[in-house]
Design an enzyme around this catalytic site. Structure first.
Site, PDB file in Angstrom:
ATOM      1  N   THR A  11       0.528  -1.229   0.262  1.00 44.27           N
ATOM      2  CA  THR A  11       0.278  -0.281  -0.077  1.00 44.27           C
ATOM      3  C   THR A  11       1.070   0.909   0.635  1.00 44.27           C
ATOM      4  OG1 THR A  11      -1.894  -1.631   1.673  1.00 44.27           O
ATOM      5  CG2 THR A  11      -1.909   0.836   1.074  1.00 44.27           C
ATOM      6  N   ASP A  35       2.069  -9.726  13.488  1.00 48.48           N
ATOM      7  CA  ASP A  35       2.108  -9.864  11.290  1.00 48.48           C
ATOM      8  C   ASP A  35       2.232 -11.276  11.488  1.00 48.48           C
ATOM      9  OD1 ASP A  35       0.353  -9.783   9.054  1.00 48.48           O
ATOM     10  OD2 ASP A  35       1.902  -8.436   8.783  1.00 48.48           O
TER      11      ASP A  35
END
Length: 510
Positions: A142, A257
């Site tokens: 992103t 994560d």
């Protein structure tokens, strides 16, 4: 390259943790205020250093000798590296080096006792990277993109300025932890930062052969797998569990994560697929938990007496966001999903992430990654269709909802008896998995209980025949035991069971 010059054979994942929009750099200040500078100058530079966890009194200076500096410069010029100096000085300029640094930061002084001020290793900071090596585009997230330099065996992550400082600080903290883990415990499963540029917003990491996602694909294509490869997988995930435990308990860092795409590997060769190196990387979502002593830390770049840049840990770096914790909902342990479903526990918590919770989340996600290796990497050849570890996201628009959380829990309850062992070495009272009836009692609302029961019954009808076809090879037994421990319903078993930490003779030789 000469043998002594060869950098480690390392890769960052091209898709490792796209840069997330949740990062906020409001807590960063590019330069110290005059009051801060005056306070630092008036602070005794050695006071309190010895008792600080990052203190190293035997190496109090960050400046290297002119001779060493010249050697470093000649080495890097030999291989085509140049950079502009961070600031002008008389000695030969320093260039980025591609081997693992001996240290990342050192204590410089303390301000008001609770604000440690660190000096960053000057050798890690460069202005511009110029390598005589054609980069290969590896992926885009992103807020950034990754290029691999195959000959130099490095990965360069170029990032958006809005998230760069946050991830840089995460990488700095985790990388110092990587060095300490190797020195103290021989743990080598944490990716270490090799360099960074404040000007170009770049991070340098080692390059690896592949990530675990690619490894699963390659493994699934093999017609036969030697037994020692299966046992090696169990060893690798035990090493990763120890690395995550060190990060959480010793460094006060929760990864948040952990997934196959963020586990990077080197293999002996692409024919054998025997793993030689496995590390956890991508620090985009790292959160400082309650064991961290660096929640208000300051990092100075350059000469300690006149730093060129000042980096501050942002205030939100240690503030738990339950939305962030749930960002990978199907990787989360039952207690987190039940908090979400019932609206209790962490859903109402606004402080610093408790260390025990952070570790429980990381280890459970690691167990889910291992389960994915077993299901998609080792079992596809014996089943008519692939068995996945979770329901597919596309049924729910790729968004976590209470219904998806209930669906995930029900699916796990039905799948577990076909994958996980009913007993483990040396523990006669071990209960490897939770049953649907027991889990149902922990759901608070009757309407949600009925939904959960419907999901469990449905999977029993639609998937039982498929699951009955699963045959776990004997060589995979150690990997299923490790999966059972890391994905256990009891978070204390996840982190403290003796099989995770004691002698590994029960696995067998690799």
């Amino acid at each position: 390259m000469d043998a002594d010059d060869t950098p480690p054979n390392l890769q960052i994942s091209p898709t490792a943790g796209p840069l997330r929009s949740h990062h906020n750099t409001d807590g960063h200040e590019p330069n110290a205020t005059a009051a801060d500078q005056q306070e630092r100058e008036s602070t005794n530079p050695t006071h309190g250093c010895v008792n600080h966890p990052w203190a190293n009194p035997s190496t109090a200076t960050c400046m290297e000798s002119p001779e060493r500096s010249q050697q470093t410069s000649l080495f890097l010029l030999k291989h085509g590296l140049t950079r502009d100096p961070i600031h002008q000085r008389e000695r030969v300029d320093v260039f980025p080096q591609f081997n693992k640094p001996p240290w990342v930061f050192r204590i410089s002084k303390l301000s008001r006792l609770i604000v440690p001020i660190f000096t960053l290793n000057e050798q890690l900071c460069f202005s511009k990277l110029q390598i005589r090596d054609r980069p290969r585009f590896a992926g885009r997230g992103t807020y950034g993109r990754v290029h691999i330099y195959p000959s130099s065996k490095i990965a360069v992550k170029t990032m958006d300025s809005r998230v760069f400082n946050r991830e840089l600080i995460n990488a700095i903290l985790a990388s110092e932890g990587s060095i300490r883990a190797g020195e103290r415990l021989g743990i080598s499963s944490i990716v270490c930062l090799l360099g960074f540029s404040l000007q170009t917003k770049q991070l340098l990491f080692p390059a690896y052969d592949m990530d675990m996602d690619e490894y699963i694909v390659r493994l699934s294509r093999r017609l036969t797998i030697p037994d020692h490869i299966d046992r090696k997988i169990a060893h690798v995930f035990l090493d990763l569990a120890q690395a995550l435990t060190f990060l959480n308990r010793t460094c006060g860092l929760t990864h948040l994560d952990v997934k196959c795409g963020n586990i990077f590997l080197n293999v002996d060769n692409f024919a054998s697929l025997e793993i030689t190196t496995a590390v956890i990387g991508d620090y985009s979502l790292v959160t400082l938990n309650t064991y961290s002593l660096c929640t208000r830390a300051i990092f100075e770049v350059g000469n300690p007496s006149h730093p060129e840049h000042v980096l501050r840990v942002p205030r939100d770096a240690s503030q738990m966001s339950f939305r962030l914790v749930l960002s990978h909902g199907t990787n989360q342990p039952p207690e987190i999903l039940l908090d979400y479903i019932n609206g209790t526990g962490l859903t109402k918590y606004t402080g610093t992430l408790p260390q025990r919770v952070g570790l429980a989340i990381d280890l459970y996600a690691l167990g889910q990654a291992l389960l994915e290796v077993i299901l998609l990497g080792r079992l596809p050849g014996q089943l008519p269709i692939s068995v996945h570890r979770t329901p597919h996201y596309h049924y729910y628009g790729h968004k976590l909802s209470p219904d998806l959380a209930l669906d995930t829990l029900a699916y796990r309850c039905v799948l577990a008896p076909y994958i996980l062992p009913s007993d483990i070495p040396g523990d006669l009272n071990y209960n490897p998995f939770i049953h649907a009836g027991e889990l149902n009692t922990r759901i608070s609302r009757n309407s949600l209980r009925r939904i959960f029961q419907c999901h469990a019954v449905r999977y029993g009808v639609t998937h039982s025949k498929l699951f009955e076809g699963i045959r776990i090879p004997a060589s995979l037994y150690p990997a299923t035991v490790v999966t059972s421990l890391l994905c256990h319903d009891n978070s204390e078993i996840r982190s403290d069971h003796p099989l995770l930490w004691h002698d590994r003779d029960w696995i067998g030789s690799t």
